[in-house]
Design a protein around this motif. Structure first.
Motif, PDB file in Angstrom:
ATOM      1  N   SER A 208       0.905  -1.306   0.101  1.00 21.60           N
ATOM      2  CA  SER A 208       0.105  -0.044  -0.024  1.00 21.60           C
ATOM      3  C   SER A 208       0.795   1.199   0.120  1.00 21.60           C
ATOM      4  O   SER A 208       1.942   1.248   0.517  1.00 21.60           O
ATOM      5  CB  SER A 208      -0.975   0.045   1.327  1.00 21.60           C
ATOM      6  OG  SER A 208      -0.332   0.120   2.347  1.00 21.60           O
ATOM      7  N   TRP A 209       0.260   2.405  -0.683  1.00 22.90           N
ATOM      8  CA  TRP A 209       1.143   3.443  -0.625  1.00 22.90           C
ATOM      9  C   TRP A 209       0.595   4.180   0.797  1.00 22.90           C
ATOM     10  O   TRP A 209      -0.469   4.805   1.019  1.00 22.90           O
ATOM     11  CB  TRP A 209       0.492   4.293  -1.615  1.00 22.90           C
ATOM     12  CG  TRP A 209       0.810   3.723  -3.009  1.00 22.90           C
ATOM     13  CD1 TRP A 209       2.272   3.312  -3.558  1.00 22.90           C
ATOM     14  CD2 TRP A 209      -0.235   3.614  -4.039  1.00 22.90           C
ATOM     15  NE1 TRP A 209       1.789   2.743  -4.792  1.00 22.90           N
ATOM     16  CE2 TRP A 209       0.384   2.864  -5.059  1.00 22.90           C
ATOM     17  CE3 TRP A 209      -1.504   3.756  -4.066  1.00 22.90           C
ATOM     18  CZ2 TRP A 209      -0.264   2.420  -6.264  1.00 22.90           C
ATOM     19  CZ3 TRP A 209      -2.295   3.438  -5.390  1.00 22.90           C
ATOM     20  CH2 TRP A 209      -1.572   2.789  -6.269  1.00 22.90           C
TER      21      TRP A 209
ATOM     22  N   THR B 296      -3.944   8.760   1.594  1.00 21.41           N
ATOM     23  CA  THR B 296      -5.063   8.465   2.410  1.00 21.41           C
ATOM     24  C   THR B 296      -5.819   7.229   1.841  1.00 21.41           C
ATOM     25  O   THR B 296      -5.613   7.071   0.570  1.00 21.41           O
ATOM     26  CB  THR B 296      -6.177   9.553   2.695  1.00 21.41           C
ATOM     27  OG1 THR B 296      -6.923   9.861   1.213  1.00 21.41           O
ATOM     28  CG2 THR B 296      -5.459  10.957   3.120  1.00 21.41           C
ATOM     29  N   CYS B 297      -6.857   6.593   2.435  1.00 18.43           N
ATOM     30  CA  CYS B 297      -7.597   5.495   1.849  1.00 18.43           C
ATOM     31  C   CYS B 297      -8.313   6.104   0.585  1.00 18.43           C
ATOM     32  O   CYS B 297      -8.291   5.422  -0.548  1.00 18.43           O
ATOM     33  CB  CYS B 297      -8.476   4.878   2.722  1.00 18.43           C
ATOM     34  SG  CYS B 297      -7.676   4.132   4.092  1.00 18.43           S
ATOM     35  N   LEU B 298      -8.816   7.452   0.641  1.00 19.70           N
ATOM     36  CA  LEU B 298      -9.857   7.757  -0.545  1.00 19.70           C
ATOM     37  C   LEU B 298      -8.837   8.374  -1.443  1.00 19.70           C
ATOM     38  O   LEU B 298      -8.990   7.967  -2.800  1.00 19.70           O
ATOM     39  CB  LEU B 298     -10.519   8.989   0.034  1.00 19.70           C
ATOM     40  CG  LEU B 298     -11.469   9.650  -1.044  1.00 19.70           C
ATOM     41  CD1 LEU B 298     -12.494   8.461  -1.647  1.00 19.70           C
ATOM     42  CD2 LEU B 298     -12.113  10.520  -0.437  1.00 19.70           C
ATOM     43  N   GLN B 299      -7.399   8.971  -1.146  1.00 19.92           N
ATOM     44  CA  GLN B 299      -6.543   9.052  -2.456  1.00 19.92           C
ATOM     45  C   GLN B 299      -6.196   7.723  -2.990  1.00 19.92           C
ATOM     46  O   GLN B 299      -5.805   7.930  -4.373  1.00 19.92           O
ATOM     47  CB  GLN B 299      -5.481   9.660  -1.863  1.00 19.92           C
ATOM     48  CG  GLN B 299      -5.711  11.273  -1.305  1.00 19.92           C
ATOM     49  CD  GLN B 299      -4.368  11.778  -0.584  1.00 19.92           C
ATOM     50  OE1 GLN B 299      -3.814  11.191  -0.139  1.00 19.92           O
ATOM     51  NE2 GLN B 299      -4.536  13.111  -0.608  1.00 19.92           N
ATOM     52  N   THR B 300      -5.819   6.872  -2.185  1.00 21.10           N
ATOM     53  CA  THR B 300      -5.373   5.655  -2.917  1.00 21.10           C
ATOM     54  C   THR B 300      -6.465   5.054  -4.003  1.00 21.10           C
ATOM     55  O   THR B 300      -6.226   4.668  -5.218  1.00 21.10           O
ATOM     56  CB  THR B 300      -5.322   4.504  -1.654  1.00 21.10           C
ATOM     57  OG1 THR B 300      -4.348   4.918  -0.743  1.00 21.10           O
ATOM     58  CG2 THR B 300      -5.034   3.130  -2.451  1.00 21.10           C
TER      59      THR B 300
ATOM     60  N   GLY C  26      -8.629   4.253  -9.447  1.00 20.96           N
ATOM     61  CA  GLY C  26      -9.592   4.578 -10.400  1.00 20.96           C
ATOM     62  C   GLY C  26      -9.049   5.594 -11.684  1.00 20.96           C
ATOM     63  O   GLY C  26      -9.153   4.973 -13.028  1.00 20.96           O
ATOM     64  N   GLN C  27      -8.276   6.369 -11.412  1.00 20.96           N
ATOM     65  CA  GLN C  27      -7.731   7.051 -12.536  1.00 20.96           C
ATOM     66  C   GLN C  27      -6.910   6.552 -13.388  1.00 20.96           C
ATOM     67  O   GLN C  27      -6.614   6.464 -14.683  1.00 20.96           O
ATOM     68  CB  GLN C  27      -6.898   8.446 -11.972  1.00 20.96           C
ATOM     69  CG  GLN C  27      -7.848   9.468 -11.489  1.00 20.96           C
ATOM     70  CD  GLN C  27      -7.073  10.535 -10.703  1.00 20.96           C
ATOM     71  OE1 GLN C  27      -6.538  10.666  -9.696  1.00 20.96           O
ATOM     72  NE2 GLN C  27      -7.047  11.843 -11.690  1.00 20.96           N
TER      73      GLN C  27
ATOM     74  N   PHE D 245     -11.834   6.074   7.673  1.00 20.08           N
ATOM     75  CA  PHE D 245     -10.631   6.245   7.433  1.00 20.08           C
ATOM     76  C   PHE D 245     -10.087   6.895   6.212  1.00 20.08           C
ATOM     77  O   PHE D 245      -9.158   6.825   5.749  1.00 20.08           O
ATOM     78  CB  PHE D 245      -9.718   4.804   7.474  1.00 20.08           C
ATOM     79  CG  PHE D 245      -9.635   4.095   8.790  1.00 20.08           C
ATOM     80  CD1 PHE D 245      -8.882   4.378   9.631  1.00 20.08           C
ATOM     81  CD2 PHE D 245     -10.656   3.343   9.130  1.00 20.08           C
ATOM     82  CE1 PHE D 245      -8.746   3.800  10.920  1.00 20.08           C
ATOM     83  CE2 PHE D 245     -10.653   2.517  10.303  1.00 20.08           C
ATOM     84  CZ  PHE D 245      -9.783   2.920  11.506  1.00 20.08           C
ATOM     85  N   ALA D 246     -11.303   7.277   5.599  1.00 18.52           N
ATOM     86  CA  ALA D 246     -11.163   8.061   4.319  1.00 18.52           C
ATOM     87  C   ALA D 246     -10.240   8.886   4.174  1.00 18.52           C
ATOM     88  O   ALA D 246      -9.322   8.991   3.208  1.00 18.52           O
ATOM     89  CB  ALA D 246     -12.479   8.713   3.986  1.00 18.52           C
ATOM     90  N   HIS D 247      -9.890   9.789   4.979  1.00 18.65           N
ATOM     91  CA  HIS D 247      -9.032  11.076   5.144  1.00 18.65           C
ATOM     92  C   HIS D 247      -7.666  10.629   5.808  1.00 18.65           C
ATOM     93  O   HIS D 247      -7.032  11.517   6.214  1.00 18.65           O
ATOM     94  CB  HIS D 247      -9.667  12.278   5.404  1.00 18.65           C
ATOM     95  CG  HIS D 247     -10.685  12.445   4.551  1.00 18.65           C
ATOM     96  ND1 HIS D 247     -10.779  12.623   3.156  1.00 18.65           N
ATOM     97  CD2 HIS D 247     -12.080  12.387   4.746  1.00 18.65           C
ATOM     98  CE1 HIS D 247     -11.785  12.817   2.661  1.00 18.65           C
ATOM     99  NE2 HIS D 247     -12.661  12.587   3.423  1.00 18.65           N
TER     100      HIS D 247
END
Ligand SMILES: Nc1ncnc2c1ncn2[C@@H]1O[C@H](COP(=O)(O)OP(=O)(O)O)[C@@H](O)[C@H]1O
Ligand SMILES: [Mg+2]
Length: 313
Positions: free
Chosen positions: A98-99, A103-107, A112-113, A138-140
């Protein structure tokens, strides 16, 4: 007269593998694998460590080339059309990288991108998926604060960002606590209910029993096919019955034609199907025996796995 090729009616085989083999030097990691996974269903890939599950999944994901055999995933051949296969599959590896600083949302947005979804849609999909795997809070927060089980769930969300029709989950229950396992089971069932094909490798067999529609057993690089299917079917015919007075139970059963086996853990009956089980229970109780437990002898997948490993010794 003209010949028409009819479209295959669902559930069509979303994954079809025929005679696949792959070696690493002298090690024949996968020796002869043949299996199909229908759309809209969950198939377990079961076998001891080192039997070739991960190697097979890597080939299905188009990340490793088979030496022999044919593979079709969502109608594409990973050898000649790896890009189409990657677009169609969600791959949850057994070892998660994992990076940690994202954050989880950024991941999820970045994943997706990477599948060419625009940023706003990727982010919205990421938020939706974090809800599905119960990681909203944990999104952010950076992925490094996640526990092992939470990282597994983020990994599953990552496998879903591009809404794939085929899911390859390599030991997804590893490191999950009991509640997370139940949630995983429910989520996997939902995903199959949406028409996706799911291939899930695991050795946590008891949970798989309730999650899967079919099972493929592997031993030393080979899929076991009909042989294992027969063993699973046989294991499903075993029922355990316990009564307050065991002697009375055995006496009653001996007067019937039901095959019975006495073991340390109780009396085992061979019963084919729920209907016959209901009749057998009613009959025993009708004989005045006070039954306090009656049910299938645990996990059919586990029994088959154990029986196969006994044969290997
Ligand atoms: N990259 C590799 N190089 C050499 N041997 C490998 C490699 N990957 C897997 N193997 C070997 O292939 C066999 C099957 O491994 P694997 O597919 O990881 O099994 P499983 O996932 O069922 O535990 C094992 O004997 C393993 O040591
Ligand atoms: Mg593995």
């Amino acid at each position: 007269m003209t010949t028409t090729i009819e479209a295959e009616a669902p559930p069509y085989a979303a994954i079809a593998v025929q005679g696949v083999a792959r070696s690493f030097g002298d090690v024949r990691a996968v020796d002869n694998a043949t299996l199909t996974v229908p759309a809209g269903s969950v198939t377990a890939l079961i076998g001891p460590n080192g039997c070739g599950k991960t190697t097979l999944m890597l080939m299905l994901a188009g990340l490793l080339r088979p030496d022999e055999g044919t593979i079709s995933v969502a109608g594409h051949d990973p050898r000649t059309d790896a890009a189409a296969v990657r677009a169609a599959i969600g791959w949850m590896p057994d070892q998660l990288g994992s990076w940690d600083n994202l954050t989880c949302l950024q991941t999820l947005t970045l994943m997706g991108q990477a599948y060419r979804v625009n940023k706003a849609d990727a982010r919205a999909r990421g938020e939706h998926l974090l809800g599905r795997v119960h990681l909203e809070e944990f999104a952010h927060r950076p992925a490094r604060v996640l526990s092992r089980g939470q990282k597994q769930r983020l990994s599953l969300a990552r496998a879903l960002v591009h809404d794939p029709q085929v899911l390859l989950l390599d030991e997804p229950a590893n490191g999950l606590d009991p509640r997370s396992r139940i949630e995983l089971r429910d989520l996997v069932r939902e995903l199959a209910g949406e028409g996706r094909a799911v291939l899930i490798s695991s050795h946590v067999l008891a949970e798989l029993d309730e999650m899967v529609d079919g099972a493929v057993f592997m031993s030393k690089g080979r899929t076991m096919g009909d042989e294992a299917a027969a063993m699973v079917a046989e294991a499903r015919t075993k029922y355990r019955v316990d009564a307050l007075d065991r002697d009375a139970l055995i006496a009653a059963l001996r007067s019937s034609s039901v095959p019975l086996e006495e073991t340390d853990t109780g009396v085992i009956l061979r019963i084919d199907g729920d209907d016959n089980a209901a009749d057998a229970l009613a009959w025993i109780v009708g004989k005045g025996v006070r039954v306090h437990r009656f049910g299938p002898v645990g996990s059919a997948l586990e029994q088959t796995y154990m029986a196969m490993n006994e044969e290997r010794r």
